[in-house]
Design a protein around this motif. Structure first.
Motif, PDB file in Angstrom:
ATOM      1  N   LYS A 104      41.811  -4.656  45.469  1.00  0.00           N
ATOM      2  CA  LYS A 104      41.092  -5.931  45.367  1.00  0.00           C
ATOM      3  C   LYS A 104      40.293  -6.045  44.067  1.00  0.00           C
ATOM      4  CE  LYS A 104      40.535  -6.268  50.398  1.00  0.00           C
ATOM      5  NZ  LYS A 104      39.550  -6.383  51.519  1.00  0.00           N
ATOM      6  N   SER A 136      38.916   1.382  48.686  1.00  0.00           N
ATOM      7  CA  SER A 136      38.781  -0.023  49.073  1.00  0.00           C
ATOM      8  C   SER A 136      37.298  -0.384  49.076  1.00  0.00           C
ATOM      9  CB  SER A 136      39.375  -0.233  50.468  1.00  0.00           C
ATOM     10  OG  SER A 136      39.263  -1.590  50.868  1.00  0.00           O
ATOM     11  N   ASP A 145      33.269  -3.964  52.509  1.00  0.00           N
ATOM     12  CA  ASP A 145      32.919  -5.387  52.493  1.00  0.00           C
ATOM     13  C   ASP A 145      31.502  -5.646  52.991  1.00  0.00           C
ATOM     14  OD1 ASP A 145      35.407  -6.063  51.479  1.00  0.00           O
ATOM     15  OD2 ASP A 145      36.304  -6.308  53.464  1.00  0.00           O
TER      16      ASP A 145
END
Length: 320
Positions: free
Chosen positions: A38, A256, A259
């Motif tokens: 991402k 990752s 979030d």
């Protein structure tokens, strides 16, 4: 107006101490650049978000790894922070000392995890070496320090004074603070002067379960952080010191973004930007020091916020 120090410990770790040279390039990518599918969520991302909100961060950079892995990697890290207009200060993890290609001390040196495992003369030498390495990277105005894992002692302050560093931020009442030999019997939560050095402790709070917790980006919910900032302002505290790391926006596998923490970071930055009439993010350069003789108790957060954070943590552990 409350002085808020958003501090970032910048360090690199390989998977154990075997094959360090082979592991290091990938470790650098994970801990500094933070590449994911991402985008990058490492050090450059943190600096970018801070700058989007015109906020000041203090980046405590660990240089001793470069004694084994090379000065260029340290130069690259320092360059990222300086080009971003943020403040570079000194951080030491002594686990790297016995990995150096050029030994700092004579004779066999076992691995000593904490700076406080070294005597005054040794600490003075280690801090001087860290300053020298950051000087080589172009930083000439170092005036603040943090010991790795907050594991300092009173000798550390004397060693800092000997190296003409006037500020320290190693005291953490929830980790090693009480047995550091620094002001025995007193729980330090506000700045104070000792051994010619001004100590700016980590901000800590009772989290509703009678557990003392420090304000770290991954360890506190947004609701806890923001309410504690208001509480500190209302109590007319002098400083509020928040901890983060250069890799802290990544999940545990560092492949990752986390979030939850990314949203938390953005929310904190937006809050500090929106309320800059009440909160001033600052560094140690040009800082006029304060010293508080009568130390107040830790800040407090209700059990309801602790419970909400625990539920979020369960989500992060399962899906992060």
């Amino acid at each position: 107006m409350l002085d808020v120090f958003f501090t970032v410990d910048v360090e690199i770790w390989c998977e154990g101490w075997q094959d360090i040279d082979k592991q290091f390039p990938e470790a650098f990518r994970r801990y500094i650049e933070g590449p994911t599918s991402k985008g990058r969520y490492g050090l450059p991302y943190q600096i970018e978000v801070l700058n989007q909100h015109n906020l000041k961060g203090v980046f405590f950079i660990e240089p001793l790894f470069a004694m084994r892995c090379g000065q260029q990697a340290l130069d690259d890290i320092v360059g990222l922070v300086r080009q971003g207009g943020q403040e570079v200060q000194l951080h030491l993890h002594t686990e790297w000392v016995n990995e150096s290609r050029e030994p700092l001390f004579e004779g066999y040196q076992p691995k000593r995890q904490y700076l406080r495992h070294y005597n005054l003369a040794e600490q003075t030498r280690l801090i001087a070496k860290g300053i020298e390495m950051l000087h080589k990277s172009g930083v000439q105005d170092i005036n603040a320090f943090r010991a790795g894992n907050f594991a300092f002692d009173r000798n550390t302050l004397s060693a800092l004074a000997a190296n003409k560093i006037p500020f320290d931020s190693s005291y953490n009442a929830s980790m090693f603070g009480s047995d550091s030999g620094f002001m025995p019997g007193v729980q330090l939560v506000e700045p104070i002067e000792c051994e010619g050095v001004h100590e700016y402790p980590m901000t800590v709070f009772n989290d509703g379960t009678s557990t003392l917790r420090h304000t770290q980006l991954t360890a506190c919910s947004s609701e806890e952080l923001l309410s504690l900032l208001w509480q500190a302002l209302e109590q007319r505290r002098n400083s509020f010191v928040i901890l983060s790391h250069g890799f802290e926006l990544l999940n545990k596998a560092k492949n990752s973004p986390d979030d939850v923490v990314v949203r938390r970071f953005h929310k904190l930055c937006a809050f500090l930007d929106r309320h800059r009439d009440s909160f001033r993010t600052c560094g140690f350069r040009g800082l006029t020091p304060t010293s508080v003789t009568a130390q107040p108790g830790p800040l407090k957060s209700p059990l309801s916020r602790t419970g909400a954070r625990m539920m979020t943590q369960l989500y992060r552990n399962r899906y992060g």
